[in-house]
Write a protein that holds these residues in place. Structure first.
Motif, short mmCIF file in Angstrom:
data_model
loop_
_atom_site.label_atom_id
_atom_site.label_comp_id
_atom_site.label_asym_id
_atom_site.label_seq_id
_atom_site.Cartn_x
_atom_site.Cartn_y
_atom_site.Cartn_z
N LYS A 238 0.96 -1.02 0.16
CA LYS A 238 0.00 -0.02 -0.01
C LYS A 238 0.92 1.14 0.04
O LYS A 238 2.20 0.96 0.26
CB LYS A 238 -1.07 -0.01 1.24
CG LYS A 238 -1.88 -1.17 1.27
CD LYS A 238 -3.02 -1.14 0.30
CE LYS A 238 -3.95 -2.25 0.59
NZ LYS A 238 -5.08 -2.45 -0.41
N GLY A 244 -3.95 5.53 2.01
CA GLY A 244 -4.12 5.82 3.43
C GLY A 244 -4.39 7.24 3.55
O GLY A 244 -5.23 7.98 2.66
N PHE A 247 -4.59 2.94 8.22
CA PHE A 247 -4.56 1.67 7.99
C PHE A 247 -4.95 0.71 9.23
O PHE A 247 -5.10 1.25 10.42
CB PHE A 247 -3.41 1.02 7.50
CG PHE A 247 -3.04 1.81 6.34
CD1 PHE A 247 -3.39 1.39 4.94
CD2 PHE A 247 -2.01 2.88 6.19
CE1 PHE A 247 -3.14 1.94 3.79
CE2 PHE A 247 -1.62 3.53 4.77
CZ PHE A 247 -2.31 3.12 3.79
#
Length: 289
Positions: A238, A244, A247
């Protein structure tokens, strides 16, 4: 150009800045951030948006004086300008999925100046009649800040000092453990240092309480182009700036996060990164990341 409406000094090295950014204020959702460039030769730096005033068309950020950019920003005064602001960026908080009047019981955990970073999300829950408490952790009483703002929105506000003063023994994770043992919480939202978020996530994992952490500390250019904020979340790659910054704390590889944070922790480190990737990441250089 964005006019500064209010500059406040919250602590020796912590400042709050409210400035005009009407389009950002209108589009903002809790959890998102903004990227600022203070002057023509300045670097692009991401900051959490702590609050917005849509009527006035302003947004508020909080920063700590740690480098050249924040040193420059700390000297700005009401009526002066910052060059440009880009946002809102990032994904809105998962808390926005909580419906009004929900039975969820949320505990916010913050560290130092992150106390005001929880404000926007705490306000959202407060306005939607969702129970939310807050633990504000500081080095000592001299670093206490934003307590009154948070107390207006939280059902109960706990204060923890790392020097052992107060009702807790100084460790944020131990304070969290004590609070969780005496409260029926369904969700913990944690913002602060990577070390603290890792320790708190370990505590909540043993208790089976879902935990959200904010990884804005990793972001470099804020657009996903440089790859500096790449992180492993549940064995999936990610990017903190795009996927984000929030998370699942039980799935984040915090050891990797700490390594990346140390690599890009200074202006010199960022400059070295750009020089090393000058050939393959020309677009990043062009953007002035």
């Amino acid at each position: 150009m964005h006019k500064i409406i209010k500059m406040l000094k919250a602590a020796d090295d912590v400042y709050s800045m409210e400035f005009e950014a009407a389009r950002i204020a209108k589009a903002f959702k809790p959890g998102q951030f903004v990227i600022l460039r203070a002057h023509e030769k300045g670097e692009r730096v991401p900051f959490s948006i702590c609050n917005v005033n849509r009527d006035k068309g302003t947004i508020t950020i909080v920063f700590r004086k740690v480098g050249k950019t924040t040193e420059y920003m700390s000297k700005l005064e009401n009526g002066q300008f910052i060059l440009d602001a880009t946002g809102p960026l990032g994904q809105p908080s998962q808390l926005l999925n909580i419906k009004s009047g929900s039975s969820e019981r949320v505990l916010f955990v913050s560290e130092n100046s992150a106390a005001i970073r929880i404000y926007a999300e705490l306000k959202y829950l407060h306005d939607n009649n969702v129970h939310a408490d807050a633990l504000l952790s500081f080095e000592d009483e001299n670093r206490l800040m934003f307590k009154e703002e948070i107390e207006k929105l939280s059902n109960k506000t706990y204060i923890s000092f790392k020097n052992g003063e107060g009702e807790f023994d100084g460790s944020t994770d131990k304070a969290v453990k004590h609070i969780l043992e005496n409260g029926n919480y369904t969700l913990v939202v944690c913002m602060g240092s990577v070390k603290m978020m890792k320790e708190v996530s370990a505590v909540t994992k043993t208790k089976g309480i879902k935990t959200i952490v904010s990884l804005n500390v990793l972001m470099l250019d804020g657009t996903g182009m440089c790859g500096a904020c790449r992180v492993n979340v549940g064995n999936e790659i990610k990017f903190a700036c795009e996927d984000g910054p929030e998370f699942d704390g039980h799935l984040v590889d915090f050891d990797e996060v700490m390594i990346r944070q140390s690599i890009y922790s200074s202006v010199e480190a960022k400059k070295k990164y750009r020089e090393q990737h000058a050939g393959t990441e020309a677009a990043v250089e062009k953007e002035g990341c």
